[in-house]
Write a protein that holds these residues in place. Structure first.
Motif, PDB file in Angstrom:
ATOM      1  N   PRO A 107       0.796  -1.228   0.000  1.00  0.00           N
ATOM      2  CA  PRO A 107       0.000   0.000   0.000  1.00  0.00           C
ATOM      3  C   PRO A 107       0.831   1.283   0.000  1.00  0.00           C
ATOM      4  O   PRO A 107       0.295   2.359  -0.114  1.00  0.00           O
ATOM      5  CB  PRO A 107      -0.803  -0.115   1.291  1.00  0.00           C
ATOM      6  CG  PRO A 107       0.053  -0.937   2.187  1.00  0.00           C
ATOM      7  CD  PRO A 107       0.775  -1.911   1.285  1.00  0.00           C
ATOM      8  N   ARG A 108       2.151   1.166   0.119  1.00  0.00           N
ATOM      9  CA  ARG A 108       3.007   2.358   0.203  1.00  0.00           C
ATOM     10  C   ARG A 108       3.531   2.775  -1.167  1.00  0.00           C
ATOM     11  O   ARG A 108       3.764   1.957  -2.031  1.00  0.00           O
ATOM     12  CB  ARG A 108       4.197   2.095   1.108  1.00  0.00           C
ATOM     13  CG  ARG A 108       3.808   1.746   2.508  1.00  0.00           C
ATOM     14  CD  ARG A 108       5.024   1.706   3.417  1.00  0.00           C
ATOM     15  NE  ARG A 108       4.674   1.221   4.732  1.00  0.00           N
ATOM     16  CZ  ARG A 108       3.965   1.871   5.615  1.00  0.00           C
ATOM     17  NH1 ARG A 108       3.513   3.060   5.341  1.00  0.00           N
ATOM     18  NH2 ARG A 108       3.677   1.363   6.779  1.00  0.00           N
ATOM     19  N   LYS A 109       3.717   4.073  -1.324  1.00  0.00           N
ATOM     20  CA  LYS A 109       4.407   4.562  -2.518  1.00  0.00           C
ATOM     21  C   LYS A 109       5.835   4.060  -2.448  1.00  0.00           C
ATOM     22  O   LYS A 109       6.394   3.889  -1.367  1.00  0.00           O
ATOM     23  CB  LYS A 109       4.383   6.087  -2.573  1.00  0.00           C
ATOM     24  CG  LYS A 109       3.025   6.635  -2.901  1.00  0.00           C
ATOM     25  CD  LYS A 109       3.078   8.130  -3.073  1.00  0.00           C
ATOM     26  CE  LYS A 109       1.690   8.644  -3.417  1.00  0.00           C
ATOM     27  NZ  LYS A 109       1.687  10.098  -3.559  1.00  0.00           N
ATOM     28  N   SER A 110       6.415   3.826  -3.596  1.00  0.00           N
ATOM     29  CA  SER A 110       7.733   3.214  -3.638  1.00  0.00           C
ATOM     30  C   SER A 110       8.616   3.918  -4.647  1.00  0.00           C
ATOM     31  O   SER A 110       8.141   4.526  -5.603  1.00  0.00           O
ATOM     32  CB  SER A 110       7.572   1.743  -4.018  1.00  0.00           C
ATOM     33  OG  SER A 110       8.821   1.128  -4.124  1.00  0.00           O
ATOM     34  N   THR A 111       9.921   3.821  -4.450  1.00  0.00           N
ATOM     35  CA  THR A 111      10.870   4.357  -5.430  1.00  0.00           C
ATOM     36  C   THR A 111      11.382   3.246  -6.343  1.00  0.00           C
ATOM     37  O   THR A 111      12.259   3.470  -7.154  1.00  0.00           O
ATOM     38  CB  THR A 111      12.066   5.030  -4.725  1.00  0.00           C
ATOM     39  OG1 THR A 111      12.792   4.046  -3.977  1.00  0.00           O
ATOM     40  CG2 THR A 111      11.606   6.165  -3.830  1.00  0.00           C
ATOM     41  N   CYS A 151       1.363   6.451   2.071  1.00  0.00           N
ATOM     42  CA  CYS A 151       0.500   5.446   1.441  1.00  0.00           C
ATOM     43  C   CYS A 151       0.163   5.885   0.018  1.00  0.00           C
ATOM     44  O   CYS A 151       0.227   7.070  -0.310  1.00  0.00           O
ATOM     45  CB  CYS A 151      -0.808   5.303   2.216  1.00  0.00           C
ATOM     46  SG  CYS A 151      -0.602   4.879   3.947  1.00  0.00           S
ATOM     47  N   ARG A 152      -0.245   4.947  -0.802  1.00  0.00           N
ATOM     48  CA  ARG A 152      -0.626   5.262  -2.183  1.00  0.00           C
ATOM     49  C   ARG A 152      -1.801   6.230  -2.222  1.00  0.00           C
ATOM     50  O   ARG A 152      -1.957   6.983  -3.167  1.00  0.00           O
ATOM     51  CB  ARG A 152      -0.992   3.987  -2.940  1.00  0.00           C
ATOM     52  CG  ARG A 152       0.184   3.076  -3.188  1.00  0.00           C
ATOM     53  CD  ARG A 152      -0.286   1.783  -3.840  1.00  0.00           C
ATOM     54  NE  ARG A 152       0.771   0.806  -3.853  1.00  0.00           N
ATOM     55  CZ  ARG A 152       1.424   0.424  -4.941  1.00  0.00           C
ATOM     56  NH1 ARG A 152       1.118   0.940  -6.099  1.00  0.00           N
ATOM     57  NH2 ARG A 152       2.375  -0.472  -4.867  1.00  0.00           N
ATOM     58  N   ASP A 153      -2.649   6.196  -1.183  1.00  0.00           N
ATOM     59  CA  ASP A 153      -3.801   7.102  -1.150  1.00  0.00           C
ATOM     60  C   ASP A 153      -3.521   8.377  -0.352  1.00  0.00           C
ATOM     61  O   ASP A 153      -4.429   9.140  -0.051  1.00  0.00           O
ATOM     62  CB  ASP A 153      -5.042   6.386  -0.616  1.00  0.00           C
ATOM     63  CG  ASP A 153      -4.888   5.912   0.818  1.00  0.00           C
ATOM     64  OD1 ASP A 153      -3.853   6.212   1.452  1.00  0.00           O
ATOM     65  OD2 ASP A 153      -5.811   5.228   1.302  1.00  0.00           O
ATOM     66  N   GLY A 154      -2.252   8.617   0.030  1.00  0.00           N
ATOM     67  CA  GLY A 154      -1.873   9.859   0.671  1.00  0.00           C
ATOM     68  C   GLY A 154      -1.826   9.834   2.187  1.00  0.00           C
ATOM     69  O   GLY A 154      -1.306  10.747   2.809  1.00  0.00           O
TER      70      GLY A 154
END
Length: 165
Positions: free
Chosen positions: A5-9, A31-34
């Motif tokens: 669910p987390r934004k990733s590099t 998170c992907r949803d902020g």
């Protein structure tokens, strides 16, 4: 279907032989949803109705008459996602049939676009929905589009009589 669910590099799938530390890849704290806390999110168990975009890689392709990854935590989501794909195909065929019969959804009898105009074509569409691989007992609702598991068991979409615009 996301696995995190987390934004990733990450620039590549996580299962590559690249060392993420050496490459500088990491998950961010967002998170992907902020939101800042993603601990309540299990992406593999998210209902397809709550998603914006989905990919079939984990679940298997509908045209391979996939079982939807039974025995995994994502099996219910996969069955739902695959079932939705077959429902959308059915809706497209129904629309092309209604337009071809002069009863288009917009009420004008069709716009000269793709449709199942000929009775023989509509018969082939009906036949394409008579596959023997069922979807009951908690399985994928294939709506008759599969004879057996695998690509060879899939009943392909019948080509429309009119142009596809």
């Amino acid at each position: 279907m996301a696995d995190n669910p987390r934004k990733s590099t990450y620039k590549f799938p996580r299962a590559t032989p690249l060392d993420p530390d050496a490459m500088g890849f990491r998950d961010t704290d967002t998170c992907r949803d902020g939101r800042r806390d993603c601990s309540d999110t299990d992406c593999q168990r998210t209902d397809p109705g709550e998603t914006v975009s989905a990919h079939f890689t984990f679940c298997g392709k509908p045209w391979d008459c996939s079982e939807g990854n039974p025995g995994t935590v994502a099996s219910e989501t996969c069955r739902s996602l695959l079932g939705e794909w077959y429902a959308v195909r059915r809706e497209l065929e129904d629309w092309w049939t209604s337009v071809g019969s002069g009863a288009g959804w917009d009420g004008d009898g069709g716009d000269g676009g793709a449709s199942y105009r000929e009775a023989v074509t509509r018969g082939r569409v009906a036949e394409s929905r008579r596959g023997g691989l069922g979807g009951g007992d908690g399985g994928v609702a294939r709506l008759g589009y599969c004879d057996s598991a695998g690509t060879d068991g899939y009943r392909r979409l019948v080509e429309p009589d009119g142009p596809v615009s």
